[in-house]
Write a protein that holds these residues in place. Structure first.
Motif, mmCIF file in Angstrom:
data_model
loop_
_atom_site.group_PDB
_atom_site.id
_atom_site.type_symbol
_atom_site.label_atom_id
_atom_site.label_comp_id
_atom_site.label_asym_id
_atom_site.label_seq_id
_atom_site.Cartn_x
_atom_site.Cartn_y
_atom_site.Cartn_z
ATOM 1 N N TYR A 1 -7.587 22.209 -44.020
ATOM 2 C CA TYR A 1 -7.839 22.195 -45.459
ATOM 3 C C TYR A 1 -6.576 22.553 -46.237
ATOM 4 O O TYR A 1 -6.215 21.880 -47.201
ATOM 5 N N LYS A 2 -5.912 23.639 -45.815
ATOM 6 C CA LYS A 2 -4.707 24.081 -46.519
ATOM 7 C C LYS A 2 -3.595 23.031 -46.434
ATOM 8 O O LYS A 2 -2.898 22.774 -47.415
ATOM 9 N N GLY A 3 -3.425 22.425 -45.253
ATOM 10 C CA GLY A 3 -2.400 21.392 -45.093
ATOM 11 C C GLY A 3 -2.668 20.178 -45.964
ATOM 12 O O GLY A 3 -1.765 19.648 -46.615
ATOM 13 N N LEU A 4 -3.921 19.740 -45.986
ATOM 14 C CA LEU A 4 -4.281 18.590 -46.823
ATOM 15 C C LEU A 4 -4.139 18.921 -48.308
ATOM 16 O O LEU A 4 -3.727 18.077 -49.100
ATOM 17 N N LYS A 5 -4.452 20.162 -48.664
ATOM 18 C CA LYS A 5 -4.296 20.570 -50.069
ATOM 19 C C LYS A 5 -2.817 20.541 -50.469
ATOM 20 O O LYS A 5 -2.479 20.124 -51.576
ATOM 21 N N LYS A 6 -1.935 20.989 -49.550
ATOM 22 C CA LYS A 6 -0.496 20.925 -49.835
ATOM 23 C C LYS A 6 -0.053 19.486 -50.038
ATOM 24 O O LYS A 6 0.726 19.188 -50.944
ATOM 25 N N ASN B 1 -1.221 18.379 -53.398
ATOM 26 C CA ASN B 1 -0.403 18.967 -54.459
ATOM 27 C C ASN B 1 0.975 18.313 -54.549
ATOM 28 O O ASN B 1 1.584 18.308 -55.610
ATOM 29 N N GLU B 2 1.460 17.798 -53.435
ATOM 30 C CA GLU B 2 2.764 17.122 -53.440
ATOM 31 C C GLU B 2 2.625 15.631 -53.756
ATOM 32 O O GLU B 2 3.596 14.897 -53.722
ATOM 33 N N GLY B 3 1.393 15.184 -54.014
ATOM 34 C CA GLY B 3 1.186 13.796 -54.402
ATOM 35 C C GLY B 3 1.101 12.819 -53.255
ATOM 36 O O GLY B 3 1.102 11.609 -53.464
ATOM 37 N N LYS B 4 1.016 13.308 -52.018
ATOM 38 C CA LYS B 4 0.918 12.423 -50.857
ATOM 39 C C LYS B 4 -0.504 11.937 -50.652
ATOM 40 O O LYS B 4 -0.731 10.957 -49.957
ATOM 41 N N ILE B 5 -1.469 12.640 -51.219
ATOM 42 C CA ILE B 5 -2.874 12.225 -51.154
ATOM 43 C C ILE B 5 -3.375 12.178 -52.588
ATOM 44 O O ILE B 5 -3.229 13.138 -53.329
ATOM 45 N N THR B 6 -3.980 11.063 -52.945
ATOM 46 C CA THR B 6 -4.615 10.965 -54.255
ATOM 47 C C THR B 6 -6.020 10.440 -54.056
ATOM 48 O O THR B 6 -6.225 9.446 -53.349
#
Length: 156
Positions: free
Chosen positions: A139-144, A147-152
């Motif tokens: 969860y924390k890794g995906l949230k990072k 936040n860095e715009g790699k997942i939208t």
């Protein structure tokens, strides 16, 4: 609001072009959807940490799955009730001519039962801990990454 930039007493706000969330004009990414604003670039070190965190988390979840699919674990699970039944049966016969032999056998069934319960409890605990740690890390890794715009909106 001390953290908002004010120009002439007015807080400068803008809207995210992706989701319409109202943001400070100084924001580098949308706090709602992660969309990168003003041409800002993702932080490589943060991305590297996120990918490592996700990798370790997936590894922990796989190890947790292996703990509960291991043959020895499954054997103990399937035999716990059998050991208990055998103990009850042999302890009930521990009187009379062969009583001492049945009592000895009953104590061995009890040992096997206790060993199985202990093994299953320990491995179940490991599985739960690894799954929780892995899930939180994922969860924390995906949230990072978000936040860095790699997942939208849930996609890469």
């Amino acid at each position: 609001m001390a953290d908002k930039k004010q120009v002439g007493g007015i807080v400068q706000m803008s809207k995210c072009p992706e989701c319409g969330q109202e943001l400070l004009s100084t924001a580098q990414c949308c706090s709602n959807c992660g969309f990168r604003l003003n041409g800002s670039r993702p932080n490589k070190q943060t991305l590297r940490k996120a990918y490592i965190e996700i990798g370790i988390s997936v590894f922990l979840i796989i190890v947790a799955i292996l703990f509960v699919t291991q043959n020895e674990f499954l054997n103990y699970i399937s035999n716990i009730s059998y050991y208990a039944e055998q103990y009850d049966e042999t302890i009930s016969r521990s009187t009379g001519f062969l009583g001492a032999n049945y009592a000895c056998l009953a104590s061995r069934w009890k040992e096997m039962y206790e060993e199985a319960v202990k093994y299953v409890a320990l491995h179940s605990t490991y599985t739960v801990i690894l799954s929780i740690v892995g899930g939180v890390g994922l969860y924390k890794g995906l949230k990072k990454l978000k936040n860095e715009g790699k997942i939208t909106n849930g996609t890469y």
